[in-house]
Design a protein around this motif. Structure first.
Motif, short mmCIF file in Angstrom:
data_model
loop_
_atom_site.label_atom_id
_atom_site.label_comp_id
_atom_site.label_asym_id
_atom_site.label_seq_id
_atom_site.Cartn_x
_atom_site.Cartn_y
_atom_site.Cartn_z
N GLU A 96 -1.30 29.17 20.29
CA GLU A 96 -2.04 28.18 21.07
C GLU A 96 -3.54 28.32 20.85
O GLU A 96 -4.27 27.32 20.78
CB GLU A 96 -1.70 28.33 22.56
N ALA A 97 -4.02 29.56 20.73
CA ALA A 97 -5.45 29.78 20.50
C ALA A 97 -5.87 29.26 19.13
O ALA A 97 -6.97 28.71 18.97
CB ALA A 97 -5.78 31.27 20.62
N ASN A 98 -5.00 29.43 18.14
CA ASN A 98 -5.31 28.89 16.81
C ASN A 98 -5.42 27.36 16.85
O ASN A 98 -6.28 26.76 16.20
CB ASN A 98 -4.22 29.31 15.81
N LYS A 99 -4.54 26.73 17.63
CA LYS A 99 -4.60 25.27 17.77
C LYS A 99 -5.91 24.83 18.43
O LYS A 99 -6.57 23.88 17.98
CB LYS A 99 -3.42 24.78 18.60
N LEU A 100 -6.27 25.54 19.51
CA LEU A 100 -7.51 25.18 20.21
C LEU A 100 -8.72 25.42 19.32
O LEU A 100 -9.66 24.61 19.30
CB LEU A 100 -7.63 25.99 21.51
N GLY A 215 -0.88 25.82 14.26
CA GLY A 215 -0.97 27.08 14.99
C GLY A 215 -1.00 28.30 14.11
O GLY A 215 -0.97 29.43 14.62
N ASP A 216 -1.09 28.12 12.77
CA ASP A 216 -1.13 29.29 11.88
C ASP A 216 -2.49 29.97 12.00
O ASP A 216 -3.46 29.38 12.50
CB ASP A 216 -0.85 28.88 10.44
N PRO A 217 -2.60 31.23 11.54
CA PRO A 217 -3.81 32.02 11.78
C PRO A 217 -5.10 31.37 11.27
O PRO A 217 -5.11 30.71 10.23
CB PRO A 217 -3.52 33.32 11.02
N ILE A 218 -6.16 31.58 12.02
CA ILE A 218 -7.50 31.16 11.61
C ILE A 218 -8.04 32.25 10.68
O ILE A 218 -8.01 33.43 11.01
CB ILE A 218 -8.43 31.03 12.84
N PRO A 219 -8.54 31.90 9.50
CA PRO A 219 -9.05 32.92 8.58
C PRO A 219 -10.15 33.76 9.22
O PRO A 219 -11.01 33.23 9.93
CB PRO A 219 -9.60 32.10 7.40
N ARG A 220 -10.10 35.05 9.00
CA ARG A 220 -11.12 35.94 9.57
C ARG A 220 -12.50 35.61 9.03
O ARG A 220 -13.51 35.90 9.66
CB ARG A 220 -10.76 37.39 9.26
N SER A 221 -12.56 34.99 7.88
CA SER A 221 -13.85 34.63 7.29
C SER A 221 -14.65 33.71 8.20
O SER A 221 -15.88 33.61 8.08
CB SER A 221 -13.64 33.96 5.94
N GLU A 222 -13.98 33.00 9.12
CA GLU A 222 -14.68 32.11 10.06
C GLU A 222 -15.68 32.88 10.92
O GLU A 222 -16.66 32.30 11.39
CB GLU A 222 -13.67 31.40 10.96
N ARG A 223 -15.43 34.17 11.15
CA ARG A 223 -16.29 34.94 12.06
C ARG A 223 -16.95 36.15 11.39
O ARG A 223 -17.68 36.89 12.05
CB ARG A 223 -15.48 35.41 13.26
#
Length: 635
Positions: A96-100, A215-223
């Motif tokens: 859900e957090a990945n979607k948001l 809902g798949d993972p957000i790449p860590r590169s985003e942060r």
């Protein structure tokens, strides 16, 4: 924050293994530093190991959200969040957090290092928003849900917030709606997040729907462009003066805070129940961050004196958080047959403000294994916790640990200004054991840093004290009165300066006085905290001087303060004076007024108390005084 220990000092302790000490050396250390010297050395060794672990995490640029993502990968079916009848697993919240996060990114409104705010109660949407914003490398401002109007708008402006995640509760929506014209002028977007049951939302706000997001993972590169030195979070504190100030919490401090429970043995099998608001550092830094690092379960709700222990049993909590006021509420309730009976043992309670007069009774009645009373501050560099159960103490700073670190100093001070007195040599004057003084914390460039308030250099400087023991040293002024006994145990006594604490909230007297002075006809208002029997902290009281052409209209004045201030910050007592008492430097006197309190047998000035039932300020006579003293009047 775990108790910081200098690596070199801890290395000495680590090298001096207890088994290898010669008998003569052991006897000397015991004689010089007391019977707990070996316990202290072992403790310092543990701190040294912890500091090494923290250094490794910093080198990897580890963020708090990284711990959560790893748990979601390893134990996706494990319950992370319990809220009433809802159970949210690590894996489900991760999706859900990945979607948001994808919805937020798709708006194009924010990018890494921008600031967003969360304005919610203790609810799943708070945690969901926190996770999503962290995944994108966004800074966050936690907004106190009691604030409204100018105070709320001030907090939003202070952090240069670009968007606000707002809960669906009508009270939150009303507060946002009241400042929407200003928010729109600033270009601030308001996202409504949560199960809204299709209720109508105010114009200008956006209802968030993420059903069509991935809902798949957000790449860590985003942060990853955000370093551990960057601000992760702003938690508002009244500090010492003025409107709420955003205390800066860098990523490394968040990670360090997540080890607070390490010495208490928190494990992945624990369930921590907190009814303290997540926008405060007590629930967030002392509770939430530790749950995320360890990978256990947190049960969240808003405090209810009647439901509290039912919730503890229902969630099978093994750890609870408290503030002193909660403990008083709970122990004042009529005894129940199921008091202290749990399917899982309540291992410990952690919090602050539990007074000695109810400590043992509270622990015994509710069958709590250990009371972990702590001392710390949102913006402070130091945290200590009571590990051995000494009644009333926040922990021990003693013996060889004190000799080798020397970072706590308790000194004489001016009770009006909260500034230390200086001796003939220009240095601060230390207080001997058993006498109350102002606690100062030594700062350095490594483990003991003061990160300060966002964009407020003058406030930052006021928290610093130089040349305390030696020329060139630098200390943090806690603003708190502390006493230490001959065994090194620390005991919190009171808060100094222009801030007092009531109902678990910090209240800045100058902020309240500013609101009072806006009422027509007031010439001067002096706000301070007063002790009330049977209550922790101090209740707000205002000494007021009216212009000669005006007088108090109790009902209109009541309406003015409740419209402008959270209930906990509204003055509970009024003292109408013909002339304001001032110091020789033309500052309002507070100490003498606070000492006199609100007793009509002592004070000849007209007195009033806040009558929330009648929605007015009612005359404070002897009959009303008796009700207040025996706890029959709501304050």
């Amino acid at each position: 924050m775990p108790l910081p220990v200098d690596s070199k000092v801890a290395g000495i302790a680590a090298a001096s293994t207890l088994a290898g000490l010669p008998v003569a050396t052991a006897a000397f250390l015991r004689l010089k530093y007391g019977p707990t010297v070996f316990q202290d050395l072992a403790y310092m060794h543990q701190r040294w190991i912890l500091q090494r672990a923290l250094q490794t995490l910093r080198q990897k640029n580890t963020k708090l959200v990284d711990f959560f993502e790893e748990h979601a990968k390893q134990t996706p079916e494990k319950a992370f969040l319990l809220h009433r009848d809802e159970v949210h697993t690590y894996g489900a919240l991760e999706g859900e957090a990945n979607k948001l996060a994808r919805f937020v990114k798709s708006t194009g409104l924010v990018r890494c290092l921008d600031t967003v705010a969360i304005f919610m109660f203790n609810e799943p949407s708070f945690v969901l928003s926190w996770l999503a914003f962290n995944k994108l490398g966004l800074r966050m401002a936690f907004l106190n849900y009691n604030l409204k109007g100018d105070s709320l708008l001030h907090c939003i402006k202070a952090c240069k917030v670009k968007a606000i995640a707002c809960g669906v509760d009508k009270r939150l929506l009303n507060s946002m709606e009241a400042i929407m014209p200003e928010l729109q002028a600033l270009g601030v977007r308001v996202w409504i997040i949560g199960k809204s049951h299709q209720q109508t939302i105010p114009n200008g706000m956006v209802r968030v729907n993420t059903w069509n997001e991935r809902g798949d993972p957000i790449p860590r590169s985003e942060r990853d462009s955000m370093s551990d030195e960057d601000d992760a979070l702003y938690i508002f504190t009244s500090g010492t003066t003025g409107l709420p100030k955003p205390a800066k919490i860098p990523h490394y401090r968040q990670v360090r805070s997540s080890f607070i429970h390490a010495s208490l043995g928190l494990t992945k099998n624990d369930v921590m129940y907190t009814s303290l608001p997540l926008y405060h550092s007590a629930a967030y830094s002392v509770g939430f961050t530790n749950v995320i690092r360890v990978g256990c379960t947190i049960a969240l709700d808003n405090f209810s004196v009647h439901r509290f222990w039912d919730d503890v049993r229902r969630y099978r909590a093994t750890v609870i958080q408290y503030i002193g006021e909660i403990c008083r509420y709970l122990i004042s309730q009529p005894p129940r047959p199921d008091d202290g009976k749990y399917k899982h043992k309540l291992r410990y309670a952690i919090g602050n403000g539990l007074r000695p007069d109810i400590w043992e009774a509270f622990q015994r009645r509710f069958n709590i294994g250990h009371i972990a009373e702590f001392y710390g501050a949102t913006e402070g560099p130091y945290f200590i916790v009571n590990m051995d159960g000494r009644l009333g103490s926040t922990g021990r700073y003693h013996g060889i640990f004190r000799a080798l670190t020397d970072f706590i100093v308790i000194v004489q001070c001016d009770l009006e200004t909260a500034q230390p007195f200086r001796g003939p040599d220009g240095k601060c004057v230390p207080m001997p054991p058993g006498e109350t003084g102002l606690m100062l914390i030594r700062l350095n460039d490594t483990t003991m840093r003061f990160t300060g308030y966002l964009g407020n250099r003058s406030s930052n400087e006021k928290k610093l004290v130089r040349n305390v023991k030696n020329n060139g040293d630098l200390f943090f002024n806690t603003g708190d009165l502390i006493v230490h006994d001959k065994d090194g145990y620390l005991y919190f006594k009171d808060r100094l300066g222009d801030t007092f604490r009531w109902k678990g909230e910090n209240v800045a007297t100058t902020e309240v006085a500013h609101i009072l002075n806006q009422y027509p006809g007031i010439q001067e208002a002096n706000v301070y905290g007063v002790k009330v029997q049977g209550h922790d902290g101090r209740a707000g009281m205002a000494a007021i001087v009216f212009k000669r052409t005006h007088q108090l209209d109790p009902k209109a004045f009541y309406e003015h303060v409740v419209r402008s201030l959270p209930l906990y910050a509204c003055p509970k007592f009024l003292r109408i004076m013909s002339e304001m008492q001032i110091t020789g430097t033309f500052k309002h006197k507070k100490t003498d007024l606070a000492r006199e309190g609100f007793d009509p047998n002592v004070i000849s000035d007209p007195l009033f108390f806040m009558d929330t039932d009648m929605k007015t300020y009612a005359p404070l006579d002897n009959a009303a005084m008796r009700k207040i003293v025996i706890g029959q009047a709501r304050l």
